[in-house]
Scaffold this motif. Sequence first.
Motif, PDB file in Angstrom:
ATOM      1  N   GLN A  35       0.837  -1.206   0.000  1.00 43.25           N
ATOM      2  CA  GLN A  35       0.000   0.000   0.000  1.00 43.25           C
ATOM      3  C   GLN A  35       0.871   1.254   0.000  1.00 43.25           C
ATOM      4  N   SER A  36       1.994   1.216   0.696  1.00 46.53           N
ATOM      5  CA  SER A  36       2.830   2.427   0.742  1.00 46.53           C
ATOM      6  C   SER A  36       3.475   2.696  -0.624  1.00 46.53           C
ATOM      7  N   GLU A  37       3.803   1.638  -1.350  1.00 50.35           N
ATOM      8  CA  GLU A  37       4.343   1.840  -2.709  1.00 50.35           C
ATOM      9  C   GLU A  37       3.276   2.434  -3.627  1.00 50.35           C
ATOM     10  N   ILE A  38       2.065   1.951  -3.466  1.00 48.94           N
ATOM     11  CA  ILE A  38       0.966   2.485  -4.290  1.00 48.94           C
ATOM     12  C   ILE A  38       0.711   3.948  -3.915  1.00 48.94           C
ATOM     13  N   ASP A  39       0.678   4.220  -2.616  1.00 44.46           N
ATOM     14  CA  ASP A  39       0.406   5.588  -2.166  1.00 44.46           C
ATOM     15  C   ASP A  39       1.478   6.558  -2.663  1.00 44.46           C
ATOM     16  N   ASP A  79      -9.263  -2.228  -4.838  1.00 41.25           N
ATOM     17  CA  ASP A  79      -9.461  -1.193  -3.814  1.00 41.25           C
ATOM     18  C   ASP A  79      -8.164  -0.504  -3.424  1.00 41.25           C
ATOM     19  N   ARG A  80      -7.068  -1.252  -3.557  1.00 39.53           N
ATOM     20  CA  ARG A  80      -5.769  -0.693  -3.173  1.00 39.53           C
ATOM     21  C   ARG A  80      -5.421   0.564  -3.964  1.00 39.53           C
ATOM     22  N   PHE A  81      -6.031   0.687  -5.160  1.00 36.41           N
ATOM     23  CA  PHE A  81      -5.631   1.768  -6.079  1.00 36.41           C
ATOM     24  C   PHE A  81      -6.641   2.908  -6.131  1.00 36.41           C
ATOM     25  N   GLU A  82      -7.596   2.873  -5.227  1.00 34.34           N
ATOM     26  CA  GLU A  82      -8.664   3.862  -5.262  1.00 34.34           C
ATOM     27  C   GLU A  82      -8.125   5.282  -5.157  1.00 34.34           C
ATOM     28  N   GLY A  83      -8.625   6.146  -6.014  1.00 35.28           N
ATOM     29  CA  GLY A  83      -8.230   7.547  -5.971  1.00 35.28           C
ATOM     30  C   GLY A  83      -6.936   7.861  -6.712  1.00 35.28           C
ATOM     31  N   LYS A  84      -6.249   6.814  -7.239  1.00 37.19           N
ATOM     32  CA  LYS A  84      -4.994   7.076  -7.954  1.00 37.19           C
ATOM     33  C   LYS A  84      -5.280   7.420  -9.421  1.00 37.19           C
ATOM     34  N   LYS A  85      -4.401   8.223  -9.986  1.00 39.98           N
ATOM     35  CA  LYS A  85      -4.441   8.442 -11.438  1.00 39.98           C
ATOM     36  C   LYS A  85      -4.058   7.140 -12.115  1.00 39.98           C
TER      37      LYS A  85
END
Lengths: 104, 151
Positions: free
Chosen positions: A52-56, A73-79
């Motif tokens: 999750q921290s890498e994705i964030d 769900d892990r990628f929610e809100g990401k471009k």
Amino acid sequence: MSKKIVAVTACIAGIAHTYMAAENLKKFAKKEGYDIKVETQGAMGVENRLSQSEIDAADVVIFAVDTNVQEPDRFEGKKTLKVGTSEVVKDGKSAIDQAIELTN
Amino acid sequence: MSNKLSDFISENNVVMNLHAKDQKDAIHQLALILQENGSVSDAEAFYQDVLHRESLTTTGIGNNIAIPHGKSASVIQSTMLFAKNTEPLEWHSLDGSKVNIIFLMAVSPKAKGDDHLRMLAKLSGKLMDDEFVDSIKSAETTTEVLRILKN
């Protein structure tokens, strides 16, 4: 600081395109000087799993998939750039360029 | 744990002078070789499974290379065949190029994350490496192909 990309690759059979797309994204990200980590969701299950921290911390997400991404769900809100694996196999540079464009 | 190509590939996995007349003929001939090798129990069933996969999207990845593959109950042990066809074949490739280099991959549906599957995944990744592709395309003998695959 160079921009950070995280990507997920997945194809229908999970045998070949998943891994070709992953390699091509890494190849062209490296060529253009971006950080990248690619999670493969193939016949061998999820490998090189993104935390999750890498994705964030990523500036942009690439989904190179012909099927559903596991645990989206892990990628929610990401471009996020969504493309097919064949497009990435054919032209890895274009996928990287399109993703970086989303961050500008 | 080793998962090098060298652990799985021998001269039985290399077909230097395939004389197929078209894409289907190529897949069919190679399916029969896999059956002879003991990797596939039923060449016809495997052939149909590979054609089904081919019907979804082309496996012509460009640069004169195709990677037809089938996950098939007829596969005894996951493996691959490398073949070079004497004539370039129409394959509806991503870049429109005709195909003379074929990597046929056979996958057992029972194999989840085994070494053979990992070998195929690694090989797939290598096909994005220009140096690897150039050397495999210019190889002219079985020995050369094996040396490159095992490197």
